[in-house]
Design an enzyme around this catalytic site. Sequence first.
Site, mmCIF file in Angstrom:
data_model
loop_
_atom_site.group_PDB
_atom_site.id
_atom_site.type_symbol
_atom_site.label_atom_id
_atom_site.label_comp_id
_atom_site.label_asym_id
_atom_site.label_seq_id
_atom_site.Cartn_x
_atom_site.Cartn_y
_atom_site.Cartn_z
ATOM 1 N N ARG A 142 0.850 -1.207 0.000
ATOM 2 C CA ARG A 142 0.000 0.000 0.000
ATOM 3 C C ARG A 142 0.878 1.247 0.000
ATOM 4 O O ARG A 142 0.484 2.286 0.517
ATOM 5 C CB ARG A 142 -0.899 0.008 1.240
ATOM 6 C CG ARG A 142 -0.146 -0.147 2.546
ATOM 7 C CD ARG A 142 -1.037 0.156 3.724
ATOM 8 N NE ARG A 142 -0.390 -0.212 4.975
ATOM 9 C CZ ARG A 142 -0.856 0.109 6.164
ATOM 10 N NH1 ARG A 142 -1.980 0.787 6.247
ATOM 11 N NH2 ARG A 142 -0.240 -0.268 7.251
ATOM 12 N N ASP B 155 11.107 -7.510 7.760
ATOM 13 C CA ASP B 155 10.822 -6.460 6.771
ATOM 14 C C ASP B 155 10.724 -5.091 7.427
ATOM 15 O O ASP B 155 10.634 -4.080 6.734
ATOM 16 C CB ASP B 155 9.532 -6.775 5.997
ATOM 17 C CG ASP B 155 8.355 -7.008 6.920
ATOM 18 O OD1 ASP B 155 8.415 -7.939 7.749
ATOM 19 O OD2 ASP B 155 7.368 -6.251 6.843
ATOM 20 N N ASN B 156 10.741 -5.045 8.751
ATOM 21 C CA ASN B 156 10.723 -3.768 9.462
ATOM 22 C C ASN B 156 12.069 -3.465 10.113
ATOM 23 O O ASN B 156 12.146 -2.677 11.053
ATOM 24 C CB ASN B 156 9.605 -3.757 10.506
ATOM 25 C CG ASN B 156 8.218 -3.734 9.880
ATOM 26 O OD1 ASN B 156 8.058 -3.344 8.721
ATOM 27 N ND2 ASN B 156 7.220 -4.154 10.632
HETATM 28 P P1 AMP Z 1 3.455 -3.495 8.033
HETATM 29 O O1 AMP Z 1 2.745 -4.194 9.132
HETATM 30 O O2 AMP Z 1 2.973 -2.077 7.778
HETATM 31 O O3 AMP Z 1 4.930 -3.553 8.167
HETATM 32 O O4 AMP Z 1 3.040 -4.273 6.676
HETATM 33 C C1 AMP Z 1 3.354 -5.621 6.443
HETATM 34 C C2 AMP Z 1 3.034 -5.972 5.013
HETATM 35 O O5 AMP Z 1 1.626 -5.911 4.772
HETATM 36 C C3 AMP Z 1 3.661 -5.075 3.976
HETATM 37 O O6 AMP Z 1 3.961 -5.870 2.857
HETATM 38 C C4 AMP Z 1 2.567 -4.077 3.690
HETATM 39 O O7 AMP Z 1 2.710 -3.465 2.435
HETATM 40 C C5 AMP Z 1 1.329 -4.974 3.740
HETATM 41 N N1 AMP Z 1 0.097 -4.253 4.074
HETATM 42 C C6 AMP Z 1 -0.287 -3.791 5.291
HETATM 43 N N2 AMP Z 1 -1.512 -3.213 5.235
HETATM 44 C C7 AMP Z 1 -1.913 -3.296 3.946
HETATM 45 C C8 AMP Z 1 -3.089 -2.891 3.234
HETATM 46 N N3 AMP Z 1 -4.111 -2.275 3.849
HETATM 47 N N4 AMP Z 1 -3.145 -3.160 1.913
HETATM 48 C C9 AMP Z 1 -2.150 -3.773 1.280
HETATM 49 N N5 AMP Z 1 -1.019 -4.192 1.882
HETATM 50 C C10 AMP Z 1 -0.895 -3.959 3.189
HETATM 51 MG MG MG Z 2 6.499 -2.918 7.280
#
Ligand code: AMP
Ligand code: MG
Length: 481
Positions: free
Chosen positions: A94, A253-254
Amino acid sequence: MASPAAPPEFEHTYARSLPSLAASWAADISSQPQLVIANPKLAIDLGIDADWLASNEALHLFSGNGTTKDAERYALAYAGHQFGSYSPRLGDGRALLIGEFSDPIGQRWDLHLKGSGRTPFARGGDGKATLGPMLREFLMGEAMAALGIPTTRALAVITTGELAMRERPLPGAILVRVAASHLRVGTFQYAASLDSVDDLRALADYSIARHYPELDGEDNRYLNLLTAVIERQASLVAEWMLVGFIHGVMNTDNVTISGETIDYGPCAFMDTVDPQTVFSSIDEGGRYAYGRQPAITQWNLARFAETLLPLIAANPEDAIAPATEALEAFPDIFSRHWHSGMNRRLGFSTQADGDDDLANDLVALLQERRLDLVSTMRSLADHLRGRDIGFGEWTTRWETRLQLEGVTNLELIDRLQAANPIYVPRNHLVEEALSAAVADDLAPFEALLERVTHPYDEVIGAERYAMPGDPAPGYRTYCGT
Ligand code: AMP
Ligand code: MG
């Protein structure tokens, strides 16, 4: 000098150098973009025209409606271990990289949109972000930066005019993020899975050029890259621990290669000192609890090391011993950073025998008595003003040690106040500010932002910003929203 209201000059070195790691993509168009908050101070520091940041042109760019001549946008590919299990394909689901720009001292930054719509990496997600979590990320980044902790930051938060379905419909929002880069351990995991050592080497070389140029050309540069990232991550997590910060989602990934904190989702500052404190509703096993953060960082760095093995030695078997040795140094490196941070917070400018014990014993006291970390550390200065802070025998030892510094009481009080923050984003205040902001009242958010961006400067009348919340067992923050 840039002419008035000129946008930054964007480049795309990442996508050019590493085409297999970036997918060209366009942002969704926002129906009614509106600026919620901008960060002109950050813009100025980075050489971005603050008038441009406030302009309609910038708003259009941030909302996907931008019509700049080279409207290249990229969703970045990465993999990652999420709560310990491996996903070969995560990536910006996103988010989009809208370009890189250079600041006045020549440092390169990524400008990135989070919440800009679905991408080829969106899997089941809707590609959206909502206002509360994006304002949380804005606030946390600014608070961390003000505490001197490496972090991504945000130039702006906008609403899109769209609604995003969560437990209920919520205003869609976009965070305009600035980062030293978006290179992650997960990026290396993805590149390592491509079965092209050339792509992996190109990624490592790009990372070295961007973040560790001093390693360029060295014979052992890939092993040295590992060592350098271990050093920065150890330092980063020590800083988190020293202010009671819990990241919440320390998936690979973080974890950045630059050593910046990234992705403020279910994060929080801990009130009562307890190593088992968990804030994330999805962290049921306590994998990312406060006290586990150093060990998890070492685990994440081991995943990084694995990806580098084919670069460290022609025969990866030969790379295992030196990589293992580098990883095994992590606890000592972390401890060195943590103790050096504690020394500063205790008012010591030098190192002396017994300092480590003093720090460890103080933390044991905090934990035993379930005290609040930030306000208790801040109260150390009160002891020097003659107020009993109730640490008995420990304070006697500390006073004896302070005498070695050979400076006046006033000087020590100044040191303690410059090292121990009074204002951090307390959970209850963050929640209160975000609830008001989502109901169109930004005043509490702005007031909180003002305090946490001046974390060492005590303000009369701002006492509530310095206090821990009521112990609220079960406080949870949510990610992916
Ligand atoms: P995060 O928890 O923000 O580090 O995201 C983990 C993964 O989930 C990453 O690949 C993000 O791009 C994906 N992601 C999180 N929320 C969304 C969403 N609403 N739509 C698409 N991808 C998402
Ligand atoms: Mg992330």
